[in-house]
Design a protein around this motif. Sequence first.
Motif, PDB file in Angstrom:
ATOM      1  N   ARG A 231      33.592  43.094  57.888  1.00 41.76           N
ATOM      2  CA  ARG A 231      33.330  42.017  58.854  1.00 41.76           C
ATOM      3  C   ARG A 231      32.060  42.259  59.650  1.00 41.76           C
ATOM      4  NH1 ARG A 231      38.715  42.776  62.058  1.00 41.76           N
ATOM      5  NH2 ARG A 231      37.786  44.851  61.964  1.00 41.76           N
ATOM      6  N   ASN A 232      31.828  43.514  60.038  1.00 42.85           N
ATOM      7  CA  ASN A 232      30.683  43.833  60.901  1.00 42.85           C
ATOM      8  C   ASN A 232      29.571  44.577  60.172  1.00 42.85           C
ATOM      9  OD1 ASN A 232      31.878  42.718  63.195  1.00 42.85           O
ATOM     10  ND2 ASN A 232      32.963  44.613  63.671  1.00 42.85           N
ATOM     11  N   ASN A 233      29.784  44.877  58.885  1.00 41.19           N
ATOM     12  CA  ASN A 233      28.822  45.696  58.132  1.00 41.19           C
ATOM     13  C   ASN A 233      28.604  47.055  58.796  1.00 41.19           C
ATOM     14  OD1 ASN A 233      28.370  43.635  56.221  1.00 41.19           O
ATOM     15  ND2 ASN A 233      26.844  42.692  57.554  1.00 41.19           N
ATOM     16  N   HIS A 234      29.714  47.621  59.282  1.00 38.12           N
ATOM     17  CA  HIS A 234      29.668  48.931  59.919  1.00 38.12           C
ATOM     18  C   HIS A 234      30.327  49.968  59.007  1.00 38.12           C
ATOM     19  CE1 HIS A 234      29.161  47.470  64.365  1.00 38.12           C
ATOM     20  NE2 HIS A 234      28.239  47.006  63.548  1.00 38.12           N
ATOM     21  N   LEU A 235      29.773  51.170  59.012  1.00 43.80           N
ATOM     22  CA  LEU A 235      30.304  52.270  58.214  1.00 43.80           C
ATOM     23  C   LEU A 235      31.131  53.188  59.107  1.00 43.80           C
ATOM     24  CD1 LEU A 235      30.092  53.468  55.283  1.00 43.80           C
ATOM     25  CD2 LEU A 235      28.220  54.899  56.166  1.00 43.80           C
ATOM     26  N   LEU A 236      32.262  53.650  58.586  1.00 44.52           N
ATOM     27  CA  LEU A 236      33.097  54.634  59.282  1.00 44.52           C
ATOM     28  C   LEU A 236      32.960  55.981  58.584  1.00 44.52           C
ATOM     29  CD1 LEU A 236      36.397  52.602  59.853  1.00 44.52           C
ATOM     30  CD2 LEU A 236      34.585  53.064  61.508  1.00 44.52           C
ATOM     31  N   ALA A 237      32.729  57.032  59.367  1.00 43.44           N
ATOM     32  CA  ALA A 237      32.577  58.383  58.830  1.00 43.44           C
ATOM     33  C   ALA A 237      33.605  59.298  59.493  1.00 43.44           C
ATOM     34  CB  ALA A 237      31.165  58.912  59.077  1.00 43.44           C
ATOM     35  N   LEU A 238      34.369  60.007  58.669  1.00 42.33           N
ATOM     36  CA  LEU A 238      35.442  60.877  59.153  1.00 42.33           C
ATOM     37  C   LEU A 238      35.068  62.333  58.948  1.00 42.33           C
ATOM     38  CD1 LEU A 238      38.475  61.092  60.140  1.00 42.33           C
ATOM     39  CD2 LEU A 238      39.086  61.137  57.700  1.00 42.33           C
ATOM     40  N   SER A 239      35.322  63.151  59.976  1.00 43.04           N
ATOM     41  CA  SER A 239      35.071  64.592  59.888  1.00 43.04           C
ATOM     42  C   SER A 239      36.357  65.355  60.167  1.00 43.04           C
ATOM     43  CB  SER A 239      33.996  65.016  60.895  1.00 43.04           C
ATOM     44  OG  SER A 239      33.902  66.433  60.952  1.00 43.04           O
ATOM     45  N   ASP A 240      36.728  66.201  59.207  1.00 43.76           N
ATOM     46  CA  ASP A 240      37.879  67.082  59.391  1.00 43.76           C
ATOM     47  C   ASP A 240      37.566  68.164  60.416  1.00 43.76           C
ATOM     48  OD1 ASP A 240      39.822  69.127  59.083  1.00 43.76           O
ATOM     49  OD2 ASP A 240      38.804  69.881  57.304  1.00 43.76           O
ATOM     50  N   GLN A 241      36.451  68.875  60.234  1.00 40.32           N
ATOM     51  CA  GLN A 241      36.124  69.998  61.098  1.00 40.32           C
ATOM     52  C   GLN A 241      35.870  69.573  62.539  1.00 40.32           C
ATOM     53  OE1 GLN A 241      32.871  72.142  59.333  1.00 40.32           O
ATOM     54  NE2 GLN A 241      34.001  72.666  57.486  1.00 40.32           N
ATOM     55  N   SER A 242      35.218  68.429  62.738  1.00 33.79           N
ATOM     56  CA  SER A 242      34.896  67.964  64.088  1.00 33.79           C
ATOM     57  C   SER A 242      36.024  67.160  64.714  1.00 33.79           C
ATOM     58  CB  SER A 242      33.617  67.108  64.056  1.00 33.79           C
ATOM     59  OG  SER A 242      32.520  67.871  63.615  1.00 33.79           O
ATOM     60  N   ARG A 243      37.092  66.900  63.942  1.00 35.28           N
ATOM     61  CA  ARG A 243      38.241  66.114  64.436  1.00 35.28           C
ATOM     62  C   ARG A 243      37.753  64.783  65.031  1.00 35.28           C
ATOM     63  NH1 ARG A 243      40.093  70.257  62.345  1.00 35.28           N
ATOM     64  NH2 ARG A 243      41.838  71.488  63.138  1.00 35.28           N
ATOM     65  N   LEU A 244      37.009  64.017  64.221  1.00 35.52           N
ATOM     66  CA  LEU A 244      36.322  62.853  64.762  1.00 35.52           C
ATOM     67  C   LEU A 244      36.157  61.771  63.697  1.00 35.52           C
ATOM     68  CD1 LEU A 244      34.991  62.282  67.573  1.00 35.52           C
ATOM     69  CD2 LEU A 244      32.818  62.978  66.550  1.00 35.52           C
ATOM     70  N   LEU A 245      36.363  60.517  64.119  1.00 36.96           N
ATOM     71  CA  LEU A 245      36.011  59.342  63.322  1.00 36.96           C
ATOM     72  C   LEU A 245      34.898  58.623  64.066  1.00 36.96           C
ATOM     73  CD1 LEU A 245      36.605  57.372  60.951  1.00 36.96           C
ATOM     74  CD2 LEU A 245      38.191  56.195  62.492  1.00 36.96           C
ATOM     75  N   VAL A 246      33.768  58.385  63.378  1.00 30.67           N
ATOM     76  CA  VAL A 246      32.601  57.771  63.998  1.00 30.67           C
ATOM     77  C   VAL A 246      32.310  56.438  63.328  1.00 30.67           C
ATOM     78  CG1 VAL A 246      30.133  58.009  64.467  1.00 30.67           C
ATOM     79  CG2 VAL A 246      31.624  60.013  64.615  1.00 30.67           C
TER      80      VAL A 246
END
Length: 309
Positions: A231-246
């Motif tokens: 919908r927004n043409n946005h990418l989601l990136a997940l990091s296991d080590q950083s415990r973060l979804l960006v």
Amino acid sequence: MRLKSQGRYLLIGLFTALVITLAFIGQSQRFFELAWFYLNQTFTGGPEHSLGLADYRAVIQGKPIEGLADVSALTFDPQRQTLFTVTNKHSELVELSLDGTILRRIALVGFGDPEGVEYIRPGTFVISDERHQRLMSVQIDDRTTSLDGATAGQMVLDLGGRRNRGFEGLAFDRARNRLYVANEQSPMSIYEISGFPATGDAPPEIHIVQNPGRDADLFMTDLSSLDFDQRNNHLLALSDQSRLLVELGADHKPVGTLVLRSGFHGLSQTVPQAEGVALDDDGTVYLVSEPNLFYVFRKAGEVGQGSRN
């Protein structure tokens, strides 16, 4: 006096060493970039067109997926309104309901070390083989019980680096027919591939693009999964080590985060090893963590809504 002087120099040396150590840790873990992002978000409020991950809360957390032991990756099938994950120790493509219940299991034969799966179009998925740095296009229907890698469409990306720090995440921009492939580490990067999987009988024309500036702006230390907000043409990136979804905006800059640590977003415990993320048509975030844990996040105003089956 001499002892006092020596003691003072010792304290100064220890303090200097401590400062240098903390600075090194902060830089290696990308704490400074993350702190600057949060400071900037506090004053600007963030972009208008984004998921607003800061407002998401866990509505299902740490639910075991009975019968699985090594889940990796996650994708949403908008036609079936279900999720798919892969397992790598006993290679399978597994279909899940939106509350994390197993619906069916499809055996994967000759797929090496499957670490990623992505929905492309009805019945078509791409599965990544981390060990051999392959992308494999497969077709499934309601009767599929097994898939043979020898009959799958294949693309090999020999990018060097460490074999078990390879392809960990996939995302697909359906409007532009663009496949995003995450390289976990060494180097941590995202490749954009056009032309795979093929859309017709003609030989595909493959184009591979990198964006080092975008990758450098990711304040995380590894990539374990990707997804794309159509919908927004946005990418989601997940990091296991950083415990973060960006969440990355259309300009490839971070616009939001979901912290996967205890005390954030309603989590009672830290997500142990986040390996897959998927976004449905309503903006609900689904996440899996090794060995077999399932999570669902929704915006605060929607947490009372039940999971769809």
